[in-house]
Write an enzyme that holds these catalytic residues in place. Sequence first.
Site, PDB file in Angstrom:
ATOM      1  N   CYS A  32       0.831  -1.117   0.122  1.00  0.00           N
ATOM      2  CA  CYS A  32      -0.124   0.028   0.040  1.00  0.00           C
ATOM      3  C   CYS A  32       0.786   1.201   0.062  1.00  0.00           C
ATOM      4  O   CYS A  32       0.674   1.902  -0.913  1.00  0.00           O
ATOM      5  CB  CYS A  32      -0.935  -0.105   1.105  1.00  0.00           C
ATOM      6  SG  CYS A  32      -0.428  -0.180   2.724  1.00  0.00           S
ATOM      7  N   HIS A  79      -1.979   4.924   6.879  1.00  0.00           N
ATOM      8  CA  HIS A  79      -0.404   5.362   7.100  1.00  0.00           C
ATOM      9  C   HIS A  79      -0.122   6.788   6.597  1.00  0.00           C
ATOM     10  O   HIS A  79      -0.981   7.529   5.799  1.00  0.00           O
ATOM     11  CB  HIS A  79       0.450   4.493   6.095  1.00  0.00           C
ATOM     12  CG  HIS A  79       0.010   2.981   6.409  1.00  0.00           C
ATOM     13  ND1 HIS A  79       0.523   2.393   7.446  1.00  0.00           N
ATOM     14  CD2 HIS A  79      -0.339   1.894   5.658  1.00  0.00           C
ATOM     15  CE1 HIS A  79       0.330   1.147   7.421  1.00  0.00           C
ATOM     16  NE2 HIS A  79      -0.196   0.933   6.050  1.00  0.00           N
TER      17      HIS A  79
END
Lengths: 338, 338
Positions: free
Chosen positions: A138, A214
């Site tokens: 990701c 994140h």
Amino acid sequence: MINVCVNGYGTIGKRVADAAKAHSKIRLVGVSKYSADADASIARMQGIDVFVPKESAGAFESKGVEVSGTVEELLDKADSIVDASPDGVGRKNRVVYEEKGKKAVFQGGEEAGIGLSFNARSNFEKALNQNFIRVVSCNTTGYCRILKPLTERYKIKHVFASLIRRGADLNDAKGSQLNSVEWKAKSHHASDVQSVIDVPMSSIAFKVPHTHSHINSMFIEFDGEKPGKDDIYELFRNERVALLNTAATSSQIVEAARDLGLKRYDIFMPCLLVNTYMANGNSVFLSFAVPQESIVVPENIDAIIAQNSAMSREESMRTTDKLLGIPDIKEKLEKAFS
Amino acid sequence: MINVCVNGYGTIGKRVADAAKAHSKIRLVGVSKYSADADASIARMQGIDVFVPKESAGAFESKGVEVSGTVEELLDKADSIVDASPDGVGRKNRVVYEEKGKKAVFQGGEEAGIGLSFNARSNFEKALNQNFIRVVSCNTTGYCRILKPLTERYKIKHVFASLIRRGADLNDAKGSQLNSVEWKAKSHHASDVQSVIDVPMSSIAFKVPHTHSHINSMFIEFDGEKPGKDDIYELFRNERVALLNTAATSSQIVEAARDLGLKRYDIFMPCLLVNTYMANGNSVFLSFAVPQESIVVPENIDAIIAQNSAMSREESMRTTDKLLGIPDIKEKLEKAFS
């Protein structure tokens, strides 16, 4: 039509299955499930055929989950297998796929050697007719989507990447620290990005106790001209990247996605936090948030298209974007946080 | 002897009181308490005289907390007042101190204009005979302790500072986000550091949900020579900075401090995380952890000494270090995480 199955119906697998089901060139022949849990029930409620290990069929039937066949039968039905197994399991599965003469798309949790490291915007053409493709993780996907357009327009001398990792995904009940910050010097992200695009880079990751997004920060040193804030808007106007100027917390982004009625609050894009832009000399600081559960979904679909040479890059990305609603989500988020 | 009182017996105040009590040149005349809570009881258990607002004396007495007088009387007893009130209250208190002709040391939560921004290592001499001194905040103190030695040996072109803030201190029951990451572009840290030392700097802060240690990252661009990893060890050998090479989580540092039997697990020093060192061209990446509750304690003591011209910088820092056990803590932590 490309017959596709999803082996491993977890965080990524369930999302890729939804997208595959909606794609005009793809037929989702089913998904594999290894435990008779809520995910299996809900898959059936949504009309997805579920295939299970032979010895587990009873457990599924007794829970009222209709079984369409064995995992073995599922794999045989597919032209391309999306392997979204837990990290490291894909490596073992690859042997099986190879024996069966199947193509497969693996995830970033697998080692780089398992197949061509892939990002649609960066190296779609390299993936044409590739039997084994690995969609990078990701954060690496976020970096590729952002760094590729930058490298096309500017000369990057070096990127220091510093990542604030989420501790766990929303559906995890364990696996994260509760209170501590954990750091990993020389994280895999730099070399992983470099397996896709050519950019000098070093990276570090800090893991903290939260579940959504994140947060990545880049310190980019340019050779010569650097982008100003306005150039950033221009450069990413037509990219799979949302540009947010007034978001101040990751929860605000998640809340907006929920308010927009997005399934599982998925936005499929890194969010460039334009208000974090700082510049000095030839260097720029810029942060972006990565919706870790959904960002790789478009790449999984494009990887299937590429390995079956079903469309050109432009057509594939446009088709995937449209079926996931990416341009619409981008426009609305950018307006909401303008 | 310098008569010192602590006005505001909270996170910083209680630590400064302990240190003041142990100092050979300082007499702690007492602390102020505004509510009759556990902190007040424990202060008395440790032999500290407690002074309270006139109207609150009854509440303290009925809880069995002996009261030594009013806050007004406390202030009158002091030569120097350490003001560790909640952020912003110090500004109002300053008017009172000025009327009484008292010297005072404020904390970093107050605006820069309240007094000389102070870091012992960086500008002790400027603080000699100053009536009003402001000890800069915990992260700024960390930056000053690290950047000052660096600026003496190398030429810094620019520092990008990125901070992962703790969400709350251990004794906080509210005030922090539970799950989100919150960011503040252009945080105060850069300008705050610049109020003490001359270094080009930009900063950003990300707040995350944990209680122990801020984690700071610096991306330093040097003009010419840059320090290697070994140079870092050499440069900070005799500084109020601990050099940890194998720590990987903030909890490991806290656990070590607990195992060493340190009161409140205070270590009074930033920990340079040497294993985070990365370099490219003229640039260096380096992270450090800040024990946010205790790092400013030495500076509060040195500020008292400076404003009463009781010692030279070297003597004051050495005396403070010794009474807090800093060289010993540094040696043990460095050995444990070598």
